[in-house]
Every structure is written in C-alpha cells, then in structure tokens.
Design an enzyme around this catalytic site. Structure first.
Site, PDB file in Angstrom:
ATOM      1  CG  HIS A 287      -0.482   0.077   2.543  1.00 56.14           C
ATOM      2  ND1 HIS A 287      -0.310   1.279   3.182  1.00 56.14           N
ATOM      3  CD2 HIS A 287      -0.127  -0.876   3.433  1.00 56.14           C
ATOM      4  CE1 HIS A 287       0.132   1.052   4.414  1.00 56.14           C
ATOM      5  NE2 HIS A 287       0.256  -0.244   4.598  1.00 56.14           N
TER       6      HIS A 287
ATOM      7  CG  ASP B 240       2.371   0.812   7.831  1.00 55.08           C
ATOM      8  OD1 ASP B 240       2.041   0.249   6.778  1.00 55.08           O
ATOM      9  OD2 ASP B 240       1.624   0.896   8.825  1.00 55.08           O
TER      10      ASP B 240
ATOM     11  CG  ASP C  40       1.816  -3.648   5.168  1.00 55.56           C
ATOM     12  OD1 ASP C  40       2.545  -2.751   5.620  1.00 55.56           O
ATOM     13  OD2 ASP C  40       0.579  -3.513   5.059  1.00 55.56           O
TER      14      ASP C  40
ATOM     15  CG  HIS D  62       0.337   2.967  12.498  1.00 55.94           C
ATOM     16  ND1 HIS D  62      -1.027   2.843  12.451  1.00 55.94           N
ATOM     17  CD2 HIS D  62       0.794   2.289  11.412  1.00 55.94           C
ATOM     18  CE1 HIS D  62      -1.365   2.115  11.406  1.00 55.94           C
ATOM     19  NE2 HIS D  62      -0.274   1.756  10.759  1.00 55.94           N
TER      20      HIS D  62
ATOM     21  CD  GLU E  75      -2.986  -1.455   5.208  1.00 50.96           C
ATOM     22  OE1 GLU E  75      -2.849  -2.519   5.827  1.00 50.96           O
ATOM     23  OE2 GLU E  75      -2.764  -0.349   5.759  1.00 50.96           O
ATOM     24  CD  GLU E  76      -1.775   2.309   7.508  1.00 45.78           C
ATOM     25  OE1 GLU E  76      -2.454   1.853   8.447  1.00 45.78           O
ATOM     26  OE2 GLU E  76      -0.582   2.022   7.326  1.00 45.78           O
TER      27      GLU E  76
HETATM   28 CO    CO Z   1      -0.216   0.629   8.873  1.00 43.41          CO
HETATM   29 ZN    ZN Z   2       0.906  -1.199   6.374  1.00 43.55          ZN
END
Ligand code: CO
Ligand code: ZN
Length: 334
Positions: A60, A163, A216, A303, A193-194
């Site tokens: 992603h 990420d 990922d 994150h 995606e998130e």
């Molecule tokens: Co993420």
């Molecule tokens: Zn991810």
C-alpha cells in the site's frame, strides 16, 4: 535502493490523498512494466506479462494522517485521524498538507492533562493569527501527513510512512531485478489500506489472481522491556506471515515462501501478530478465495513519525520475491 526509500518516504500521501505518491511511484517504475494503469480507487497497477499463473503482489502506498474538522477563531485547526493514529505519538510532531502548509500538533493546556491523551483535545498550529489567515491556507476536510526526513543510521533506516513505502520500494526493486518471468505479474500499489484495506479489495477483484502476496510491515518485538513473545525482530530476515488479526496465511503459500527462502539460503523468520492486518486479508477473501501469503518487514515504532527497519530484512524480502517470481509458479494442488 536507499535513494528510492528516501524519495518514497518523504513524499506526501495519506489515505485517499495518494496522487502525489502515485505520481512519484509512476516515475520510479518507468520502463519496468509492460503496462501501467490506475483504477477507480486510485490503485496503480503495473503488469509484467507472462503466460503462466496470475500473481498479484501488493503494497500500500497510502500512509496515516490527519483530517481538518474545524478551524477556530484564532486559526487553530481541530482534526480527526486518518487511520491508526496513537495520541501519545503525535505531540510536537510536524505535519504537512498537500499544498505545502506546515503545522505542529499540540494539546490544550490544562490543570489535569488528559490521561490517556485524546485527539479531541489536540490541535494543529500552522503559525497564523486568526481564522481568516488559516482559511486562506487550509479548509475543513484537508488532510495532512507527518513531515519528517528519512535518515539512514548504518544498516537501519528511520522514516515516516515506512508503513508501507518500504513495501513499495521493495516491489520497485523487484521489478528492476526481475528480468524475465514465466508468470503474469500484477504489481499493485494500493490505496486506502490504513482506513480499511479498500484499494486492495477492488484491485484484487479486478485482477482475479491465482496467487496473492502482500508486502507490508509487521511488529519488531525486540525493544527494551518487551518480552519477546512474538517471533519477528529487526535484522533476522524477511518475515513470512503465519497469522494476524485479519488472516491465516494459506498453508500452501506459506510453504512455498519457506521452501523458496530455504532453497535460496535467504534469511527468514515468522510473523505472528495479535492486532493489525494487511492487504493480504482482503486479497485472500476475493471471489471464491485466493491462496495468499504475506512477506513482512519487521518495523519498530509502527504508526509513528519514526518507523525503523533494517536493510538486511529489506534485502531478504527482495531476494525472496525475485526468486519466487522468476520460478514457474503452480497453484494447482494448494
Ligand atoms: Co499501517
Ligand atoms: Zn501497512
């Protein structure tokens, strides 16, 4: 590859606002695919043609972010989250909007600070004196992402949006190294995606692959005080998914990934996560079911604006994908 990682992680692209990062990736993959297209949800799909199995490899390109919900009379911006924002990770961080406006996040001064910290007591300060000045730069609904340089510390790298820009960088490197393939490969740089794996959902339906592989990040369970009860750590190789909160990897695909790693003497470890998931979880539930596995890059401080990976794990993930995709993949009997 370091240059690509730096360019990708420093590019703006929260979920739903992926046009800049998509344009950047398009530049990076120029000449590497037989066909490149963008679908309705903004997924970037690059095809390397072959006569064999249809393989979808997905990473992603969106990142977590902040969406403006209100501008007050003094020009402070109230906001909500785009994806998984941890309130304790964001105080005093800098953010950037698509138009280049920079701000810093802070929280209401109070006798009793909120515990745990709460997003609804925070605001973004873009350095203006009132509502009028703020409104000339930002509107309700505008989206910001972290603003942070990518730094290489020896073999490890810290950046925002590792990420999953690290997955995007890995796919680009694989496209470079993969000279010929007997398979029909769809490299999909997915959106949203998130906020719920939305891009991969429609892309997988459209591609209808015989095999799915998501690339990922996963957790790294090797920091101080952490009991190493989950298997993935920094520097021990690519992490082959067994389970997360959204899927159990297809046993046939997991075995194929392990066998390929062993045959190529590529360092690997296993990935078991109790929370969180990847695009793999929706690819596997597409149509009447797609055998799907995931290759994960162990990442510390996921994150946050300072997500850390080890280049050895990145290289192992590239090596495993190149070896897998250059072989004649047979999904019958999985
Ligand atoms: Co993420
Ligand atoms: Zn991810």
């Amino acid at each position: 590859m370091k240059d690509i990682i730096k360019r990708l992680t420093e590019t703006y692209g929260p979920s739903g606002s992926e046009s800049r990062i998509r344009e950047q990736i398009k530049k990076e993959i120029r000449g590497l695919a037989d066909q490149v297209s963008t679908d309705v949800l903004g997924n970037l799909i690059a095809v390397k043609k072959g006569k064999g199995s249809r393989v979808m490899v997905a990473a992603h390109m969106d990142e977590i972010g902040f969406i403006v919900t209100h501008i007050d009379k003094n020009g402070f911006l109230r906001f909500s989250n785009i994806g998984g924002i941890y309130p304790y990770n964001i105080i005093a961080q800098r953010v950037v909007f698509e138009n280049g406006t920079i701000g810093t996040i802070n929280e209401e001064r109070s006798e009793k600070p909120a515990d745990p910290r709460r997003l609804d007591r925070m605001y973004i300060d873009i350095g203006v004196k009132d509502h009028k000045e703020a409104s000339a730069m930002v509107s309700v609904g505008d989206v910001a992402g972290f603003h942070r340089a990518c730094e290489f510390l020896g073999n490890r790298v810290i950046a925002k949006s590792m990420d999953d820009r690290i997955g995007c960088a890995i796919m680009i490197e694989v496209m470079k190294q993969l000279k010929k393939t007997p398979n029909q490969i769809y490299f999909v740089f997915t959106t949203q995606e998130e906020v719920g794996l939305r891009g991969a959902t429609t892309a997988a339906f459209g591609v209808a692959p015989d095999l799915g592989i998501a690339v990922d990040i996963t957790g790294a369970f090797d920091t101080p005080e952490e009991k190493p009860k989950l298997p993935s750590v920094l520097g021990k190789g690519t992490a082959i998914k067994i389970k997360d909160a959204g899927m159990l990897a297809h046993p046939g695909v997991k075995k194929l990934l392990v066998d390929t790693a062993r045959a190529g003497r590529i360092p690997y470890q296993f990935d078991i996560l109790e929370g969180g998931t990847t695009d793999g979880s929706v690819i596997t539930k597409t149509r009447s079911g797609i055998p799907t596995g995931v290759l994960s890059v162990p990442t510390r401080y996921a994150h946050s604006a300072s997500e850390m990976v080890d280049m050895a794990d990145v290289k192992a993930t590239v090596d495993l994908l190149v070896k897998l995709l250059s072989s004649n993949i047979k999904t019958k009997g999985f």
